[in-house]
Scaffold this active site. Structure first.
Site, PDB file in Angstrom:
ATOM      1  N   ARG A 131     -47.242 -32.848  16.927  1.00  0.00           N
ATOM      2  CA  ARG A 131     -47.081 -34.120  17.392  1.00  0.00           C
ATOM      3  C   ARG A 131     -48.281 -34.253  17.852  1.00  0.00           C
ATOM      4  NH1 ARG A 131     -43.010 -33.069  22.082  1.00  0.00           N
ATOM      5  NH2 ARG A 131     -44.374 -31.319  22.192  1.00  0.00           N
ATOM      6  N   GLU A 132     -48.823 -35.625  17.440  1.00  0.00           N
ATOM      7  CA  GLU A 132     -50.010 -36.353  17.868  1.00  0.00           C
ATOM      8  C   GLU A 132     -50.095 -36.350  19.478  1.00  0.00           C
ATOM      9  OE1 GLU A 132     -50.899 -39.915  15.835  1.00  0.00           O
ATOM     10  OE2 GLU A 132     -50.979 -38.817  13.889  1.00  0.00           O
ATOM     11  N   THR A 191     -51.181 -31.297   4.808  1.00  0.00           N
ATOM     12  CA  THR A 191     -50.033 -31.603   4.067  1.00  0.00           C
ATOM     13  C   THR A 191     -50.109 -31.768   2.414  1.00  0.00           C
ATOM     14  OG1 THR A 191     -48.918 -32.483   6.009  1.00  0.00           O
ATOM     15  CG2 THR A 191     -47.648 -32.806   4.086  1.00  0.00           C
ATOM     16  N   ASP A 211     -45.361 -38.597   3.975  1.00  0.00           N
ATOM     17  CA  ASP A 211     -44.414 -37.426   3.580  1.00  0.00           C
ATOM     18  C   ASP A 211     -43.115 -37.795   3.066  1.00  0.00           C
ATOM     19  OD1 ASP A 211     -46.654 -36.168   4.666  1.00  0.00           O
ATOM     20  OD2 ASP A 211     -45.423 -35.036   6.160  1.00  0.00           O
TER      21      ASP A 211
END
Length: 388
Positions: free
Chosen positions: A144-145, A118, A257
């Protein structure tokens, strides 16, 4: 096709496995321990599907710590190294990405570099100018983790930040590797792709913050949060997804983010993005005050992880609650099976669940599990629906 993936965390490893179904892939990481585990078909991350796929014999996949050897002859080099948010600069720390780019440009004169990390809006443009190259492309991930490989195999969309033949080729590689067919593919300009990633995560953070503030109101006014949320969710424009109250949005992506997007707004008028960031802090203050008001002598933290099925507790919201409680002089004990250390930021780690439950006056849990059912009277949680 030969592909190299640099950085073998959730993003890199899931991409390496997926792409190796139809291509020759070399995964590279600076951690010798991580590479050694992967060569033994052991996953260094908690992801059931990753663990399953590593045991398969039909993947053309190898692992190394030697970046120069890994990129030799590669047509695409996927960069998935960490970009942690630096609060002093209000900017992602992209130094690891740049180190990889510099070496790839030196070692391989033809490979297209695909950034999966990112990055801020405008990064591809600035780093391309910095290195004097036109070989850098950004392709955001939406994983997703704990479910990273599943989300790669069943993507909601594939986005590549360049409108070109090579961008289409890479998008086709991702489409071919996915189990789902007819996945929406969008080729955009570079800055637009960067903005898609940051705005998507910020919208999710906004949704979390909204339902958390609803829950705070209900707690303060002695209302039933669940009834209100269920009634709101029946509106098809709103829906019943991503509506479970929590201690705040956390994890690796949403906090950094949202802050990066806020920094990108430095010269643009805004109110909402700042409010999303501030709401997360306010939520933790409010819940910590509710716990402190119970006047406990010892508070237990049941799990540090943010999500079920994950072993990652980077920036987990419960840590913010912890710090506020400890600041009032209240002892905090942590139950977290993934921790090897005996202390976590000065708090004792208790590995025996029965002892943990017996010793603590209040047990805080961002997400409930059945193992707390026998001490329900001690548990403080805002988990209303048993979902992430």
């Amino acid at each position: 096709m030969k592909i190299t993936v640099v950085g073998l965390g959730y993003v890199g490893l899931s991409n390496a496995i997926m792409l190796s179904r139809h291509n020759s892939v070399t995964g590279c990481d600076i951690s010798a321990e991580r590479v050694a585990m992967l060569r033994k078909k052991q996953s260094p991350i908690r992801d059931d599907l990753v663990e399953e796929y590593l045991l398969r014999d039909d993947l053309d996949l190898d692992f190394t710590t030697d970046l120069a050897a890994a990129v030799e002859g590669a047509e695409f080099v996927v960069v998935a190294t960490p970009t942690n948010y630096d609060p002093e600069t209000n900017y992602f720390d992209t130094s690891a990405v740049e180190a990889v780019i510099e070496q790839v440009l030196r070692e391989n004169t033809g490979a297209t570099i695909i950034i999966k990390s990112t990055i801020p809006v405008g990064y591809v443009e600035s780093v391309s100018e910095q290195f004097g190259t036109d070989r850098i492309v950004f392709s955001p991930e939406f994983l997703r983790e704990g479910k990273a490989l599943y989300d790669n195999l069943h993507p909601s969309r594939i986005i590549v930040g360049e409108q070109s033949d090579r961008a289409q080729i890479f998008a086709d590689l991702l489409s071919e590797a996915a189990d789902d067919k007819d996945v929406p593919v969008l080729l955009t300009d570079a800055r637009e792709a960067e903005a898609i990633k940051l705005f998507a995560n910020t919208f999710l953070a906004m949704r979390v913050a909204f339902f958390n503030e609803l829950d705070s109101y209900a707690l303060a006014r002695d209302l039933d949060s669940r009834q209100i949320i269920e009634g709101i969710g029946l509106d098809p424009r709103i829906g019943t997804h991503y509506n479970n109250p929590s201690f705040g949005y956390g994890g690796y992506c949403l906090p950094k983010d949202t802050k990066q997007l806020l920094a990108n707004y430095s010269e643009v008028p805004q109110n909402l993005i700042r409010a999303i960031v501030d709401a997360n802090r306010t939520r933790k203050d409010f819940l910590a005050d509710r716990i402190i008001a119970k006047e406990p002598e010892r508070v237990g933290v049941h799990r540090l992880v943010m999500k079920a099925g994950s072993d990652n507790f980077r920036q987990s919201s419960v840590q913010g609650i912890m710090k506020r409680i400890k600041a009032k002089g209240i002892e905090v004990v942590v139950f977290e099976p993934t921790l090897e250390e005996d202390e976590f930021f000065g708090s004792r780690v208790e590995r025996d669940l029965a002892t943990f439950k017996r010793e603590c006056d209040v047990i805080i849990a961002n997400r409930l599990t059945d193992e707390l059912s026998d001490v329900a009277d001690k548990v403080f949680t805002r988990d209303l629906f048993g979902a992430d």
